[in-house]
Design a protein around this motif. Sequence first.
Motif, PDB file in Angstrom:
ATOM      1  N   ARG A   1      -3.458   5.378  -0.594  1.00  0.00           N
ATOM      2  CA  ARG A   1      -4.243   6.250   0.511  1.00  0.00           C
ATOM      3  C   ARG A   1      -3.508   7.576   0.257  1.00  0.00           C
ATOM      4  O   ARG A   1      -2.360   7.902   0.671  1.00  0.00           O
ATOM      5  CB  ARG A   1      -4.068   5.518   1.738  1.00  0.00           C
ATOM      6  CG  ARG A   1      -4.357   4.169   1.929  1.00  0.00           C
ATOM      7  CD  ARG A   1      -4.336   3.753   3.499  1.00  0.00           C
ATOM      8  NE  ARG A   1      -4.524   2.405   3.647  1.00  0.00           N
ATOM      9  CZ  ARG A   1      -4.640   1.599   4.644  1.00  0.00           C
ATOM     10  NH1 ARG A   1      -4.552   2.124   5.757  1.00  0.00           N
ATOM     11  NH2 ARG A   1      -4.876   0.249   4.797  1.00  0.00           N
TER      12      ARG A   1
ATOM     13  N   TRP B   1      -8.854  -4.110  -0.592  1.00  0.00           N
ATOM     14  CA  TRP B   1      -7.278  -3.131  -0.800  1.00  0.00           C
ATOM     15  C   TRP B   1      -7.367  -1.972  -1.949  1.00  0.00           C
ATOM     16  O   TRP B   1      -7.967  -1.996  -2.705  1.00  0.00           O
ATOM     17  CB  TRP B   1      -6.612  -4.354  -1.624  1.00  0.00           C
ATOM     18  CG  TRP B   1      -5.192  -3.572  -1.715  1.00  0.00           C
ATOM     19  CD1 TRP B   1      -4.124  -3.235  -0.991  1.00  0.00           C
ATOM     20  CD2 TRP B   1      -4.506  -3.519  -3.393  1.00  0.00           C
ATOM     21  NE1 TRP B   1      -3.075  -2.874  -1.730  1.00  0.00           N
ATOM     22  CE2 TRP B   1      -3.172  -2.896  -3.163  1.00  0.00           C
ATOM     23  CE3 TRP B   1      -4.921  -3.942  -4.546  1.00  0.00           C
ATOM     24  CZ2 TRP B   1      -2.544  -2.665  -4.210  1.00  0.00           C
ATOM     25  CZ3 TRP B   1      -4.040  -3.887  -5.433  1.00  0.00           C
ATOM     26  CH2 TRP B   1      -2.795  -2.999  -5.364  1.00  0.00           C
TER      27      TRP B   1
ATOM     28  N   THR C   1       1.044  -1.282   0.060  1.00  0.00           N
ATOM     29  CA  THR C   1       0.187   0.075  -0.041  1.00  0.00           C
ATOM     30  C   THR C   1       1.060   1.328   0.098  1.00  0.00           C
ATOM     31  O   THR C   1       1.748   1.269   0.646  1.00  0.00           O
ATOM     32  CB  THR C   1      -0.979   0.119   1.286  1.00  0.00           C
ATOM     33  OG1 THR C   1      -1.829  -1.161   1.162  1.00  0.00           O
ATOM     34  CG2 THR C   1      -1.571   1.274   1.259  1.00  0.00           C
TER      35      THR C   1
END
Length: 473
Positions: A339, A335, A297
Amino acid sequence: MSRLIVVSNRVPAPEPGTPPAGGLAVALSGAMKERGGIWFGWSGRTLPAGQDEPEAPELVESDGVTYGLLDLGERDLDDYYAGFSNRMLWPLFHYRMDLTEFTRVNLGGYYRVNRLFAKQLLPLIQPDDIIWVHDYHLIPLAAELRAAGLQNRIGFFLHIPFPPHDIFTVLPNHADIVRRLAAYDVVGFQTPPDVENFETYVRREGVGRRLPDGRFLVYGRAITVDDFPVGIETQVFATTAASANRHALVRRMRESLEGRKLLIGVDRLDYSKGIAQRIQAYETFLTLDEMWRGRCTYLQVTPKSRGEVPEYVAMEREVAELAGRVNGAHAELDWTPIRYVNRTVSRNTLAGLYRMAHVGLVTPLRDGMNLVAKEYVAAQDPEDPGVLLLSRFAGAACELEGALLTNPYDVDGTAGAIVRALEMPLDERQDRWRRMFERIRDRDVAWWRNNFLEALERPAPEATRPGKIAVVR
């Protein structure tokens, strides 16, 4: 010991019981408390309508330091700050000639506000004070003070890059800017290449040369010009990061990753930071290396800045759209690839996020130093450190030889570097981290401050002490 007078565009307004905010405030607050002195600059407030100039700065005492807070008019802010400083000098010094906007009105405002700073500061200066001026907003200030007869030692530090001759001479008043730099006793840059760019300029323009003692003779004045790379509070930041798991937000972030590897980028919203290119590289990485989908991520923390400048408004929209496009194309029900956080995150929380991140993405298109790179290194767990992926065009690349260098303009190359960073074996990560940590530990913010002040307090030879000099209007 002489008092220290610090002058910067913006003064960090004191709040009793609250530690100083901002890198410059952290760097200089200790020295000012030890010596006593004045921190002088814009208060962040504007004058009432119809008032062109403040009568006097507001003086506020806090922890042994006097803060001189100067209000500015809307016209001054438009011309000096939003205009010449941030629509001419900032893009040009970051090699973005396509974004420069020069007007005589803005240039006049730039000089006008520097004259105002000099006028308001002069009554506060004592004969043995030393004066340290910061950044591109205030290059002309020493010349204004010298024109008024001030003979104190005055130093200047440029926090952003100094561009090569062929770029710098795009500035219509480049000769006058360098003439005014010559009014300082010490001019500090971030890196050796910045000093080389300055030396090339004075040589090619025929306005100066390097002297046998290492100083420069520029427009008839002998001045010290050197690199003083800015550091951080390395040990303090490392300790903060090591204990950051106590913060609820850091714990929640770790839990939300569910074992995925974290990549982190932390940048003020600015076109010099290469955020759009970085997102494109991450998208290429996900497209070409399918095994990493769902296994990592990317967190991008990007507080807004300079909302009054149209280029920044357009960039905010571009980055948000890019992040949305990547998430739309690659996200799964459980998922989210990116971000994107468009607000300020506390320093303690950032320290914890850096520590858990397997890769620190610091890929500006051009940067004077970039202290995020140093903070990321300081925050790492020595037993299991992450990898710093660093643009070769950041000033920090001159110091952090253990970083994995990349060219942010090469999207495919940066994507490949992300894979290498994620797959780097532990022993190589530890070796790279150790070399970088030793560097930033030994050359921390106190080292930077003390080196500059030592150079500034070194007495000038009698023949080169400044007198009253003419200022070109």
